[in-house]
Design a protein around this motif. Structure first.
Motif, PDB file in Angstrom:
ATOM      1  N   CYS A 178      35.709  38.701  43.182  1.00 16.29           N
ATOM      2  CA  CYS A 178      35.000  38.073  42.079  1.00 16.29           C
ATOM      3  C   CYS A 178      35.821  36.845  41.694  1.00 16.29           C
ATOM      4  CB  CYS A 178      34.889  39.025  40.896  1.00 16.29           C
ATOM      5  SG  CYS A 178      34.128  38.240  39.457  1.00 16.29           S
ATOM      6  N   GLU A 187      35.127  34.828  39.023  1.00 19.07           N
ATOM      7  CA  GLU A 187      34.868  34.403  37.646  1.00 19.07           C
ATOM      8  C   GLU A 187      35.555  35.421  36.745  1.00 19.07           C
ATOM      9  OE1 GLU A 187      32.719  31.729  36.646  1.00 19.07           O
ATOM     10  OE2 GLU A 187      33.517  32.155  34.665  1.00 19.07           O
ATOM     11  N   CYS A 246      35.930  37.914  34.401  1.00 16.20           N
ATOM     12  CA  CYS A 246      34.817  38.619  33.776  1.00 16.20           C
ATOM     13  C   CYS A 246      35.255  39.738  32.855  1.00 16.20           C
ATOM     14  CB  CYS A 246      33.902  39.160  34.865  1.00 16.20           C
ATOM     15  SG  CYS A 246      34.764  40.195  36.052  1.00 16.20           S
ATOM     16  N   HIS A 306      38.840  42.431  35.951  1.00 15.82           N
ATOM     17  CA  HIS A 306      38.311  41.418  36.866  1.00 15.82           C
ATOM     18  C   HIS A 306      39.030  41.453  38.217  1.00 15.82           C
ATOM     19  CE1 HIS A 306      37.739  37.425  38.554  1.00 15.82           C
ATOM     20  NE2 HIS A 306      39.004  37.180  38.373  1.00 15.82           N
ATOM     21  N   MET A 354      37.803  43.616  41.084  1.00 19.56           N
ATOM     22  CA  MET A 354      36.472  43.383  41.679  1.00 19.56           C
ATOM     23  C   MET A 354      36.578  42.823  43.096  1.00 19.56           C
ATOM     24  SD  MET A 354      33.739  42.177  38.864  1.00 19.56           S
ATOM     25  CE  MET A 354      32.383  42.210  40.026  1.00 19.56           C
ATOM     26  N   HIS A 362      29.683  36.985  36.890  1.00 18.34           N
ATOM     27  CA  HIS A 362      30.676  37.197  37.947  1.00 18.34           C
ATOM     28  C   HIS A 362      30.484  36.079  38.960  1.00 18.34           C
ATOM     29  CE1 HIS A 362      31.441  41.293  36.473  1.00 18.34           C
ATOM     30  NE2 HIS A 362      30.130  41.383  36.306  1.00 18.34           N
TER      31      HIS A 362
END
Ligand SMILES: [Cu+2]
Length: 286
Positions: A227, A229, A231, A235, A238, A192
């Motif tokens: 977040c 990245e 993921c 995602h 997040m 992440h």
């Protein structure tokens, strides 16, 4: 009479674009106009971000300077050396050593300058203090965040307290304004990236490879954390809310967590967020 006509067209073009620019900017709020000045960056809320902000704006100005120079050269060549009904291919320049050296060395010079300023900014943002005021251990997990406030040695709290988010409930992250915060980042599953856009900084959260950084929030207020990245499926869920408050409010919040019984450090979340199963009606839609 071509030059005269060209001049008139250029003037009309200049007036047109200036008018369009004025209309465009007049439609912006003051906040948006200020954001243009920062080349799109949001407002800055940390001490560490200034170096990144300067690097970003400086890189844009340098790129625009190079761009304007190159566009100017292209424009000049197009106008000055345009075909004048003579037919045939214009004179070609080949194996011109000074020019070839110039366009090999100049890009290296440009990269060197960018590299120098990047390394300098990187050293500034990654600098750590000997004794941070506050330590927060963060766990990134699919698909939320857990924040452990390491306050066992602080008489005001006297315990490690935590806040764990889930995919349905966005967690809050409280930070004391003007205090140095050390973030220790761990992942419970995949990679992440811990990102608070207003701090101009993000750092990867890698399983089996703890990362850490120090930052001092400088402006009270509420910010979004994300977040950064990709993921997995959720995602985009997040997120976390960053609340930069004064020290008294910060410790009052931690005390609240303690009285709710949210004590102890959570390294691997007890409640790993489950993947929501589509309901029957949704299934039938497919
Ligand atoms: Cu993530």
């Amino acid at each position: 009479m071509i030059p005269h006509r060209t001049g008139r067209a250029a003037r009309r073009w200049l007036i047109g674009t200036t008018a369009a620019g004025v209309v465009l900017l007049a439609g912006c709020s003051q906040e948006q106009t200020e954001q243009w000045g920062r080349f799109g960056l949001p407002t800055l809320a940390s001490d560490q971000g200034q170096a990144i902000g300067d690097l970003w704006v400086g890189a844009w100005i340098a790129s625009l300077a190079v761009g304007v120079f190159v566009w100017g050269l292209i424009g000049w060549v197009v106008v000055r050396y345009r075909a004048r009904h003579t037919g045939g291919v214009p004179k070609q320049t080949r194996y011109n050593l000074p020019i070839e050296l110039l366009y090999t060395l100049v890009p290296f010079l440009i990269i060197g300058v960018l590299f120098f300023f990047t390394v300098r900014a990187q050293d500034t943002v990654n600098r750590k203090v000997d004794q941070p005021d506050v330590t927060i251990n963060v766990v990134g997990q699919k698909w939320s965040w857990t924040f452990n406030y390491m306050e066992a040695d602080d008489a005001r709290v006297g315990a490690v307290v935590h806040e764990a988010g889930t995919i349905e409930r966005t967690p809050d992250l409280y930070l004391p304004v003007g205090k140095t915060v050390r973030f220790n980042l761990q992942s419970a599953d995949v990679i992440h990236s811990f990102w608070i856009p207003n701090f101009y900084y993000k750092l990867d959260v890698i399983p089996g490879h703890p990362n850490s950084f120090d930052v001092t929030p400088t402006e009270k207020g509420e910010y979004l954390g994300k977040c950064a990245e990709f993921c997995g499926t959720y995602h985009s869920a997040m997120l976390f809310n960053v609340k930069v408050v004064d020290e008294a409010q910060y410790y009052a919040y931690l005390d609240g967590l303690k009285s709710k019984g949210q004590t102890g450090e959570i390294t691997i979340p007890s409640k790993v967020t489950a993947i929501p199963v589509p309901s029957r009606s949704e299934e039938e839609h497919r």
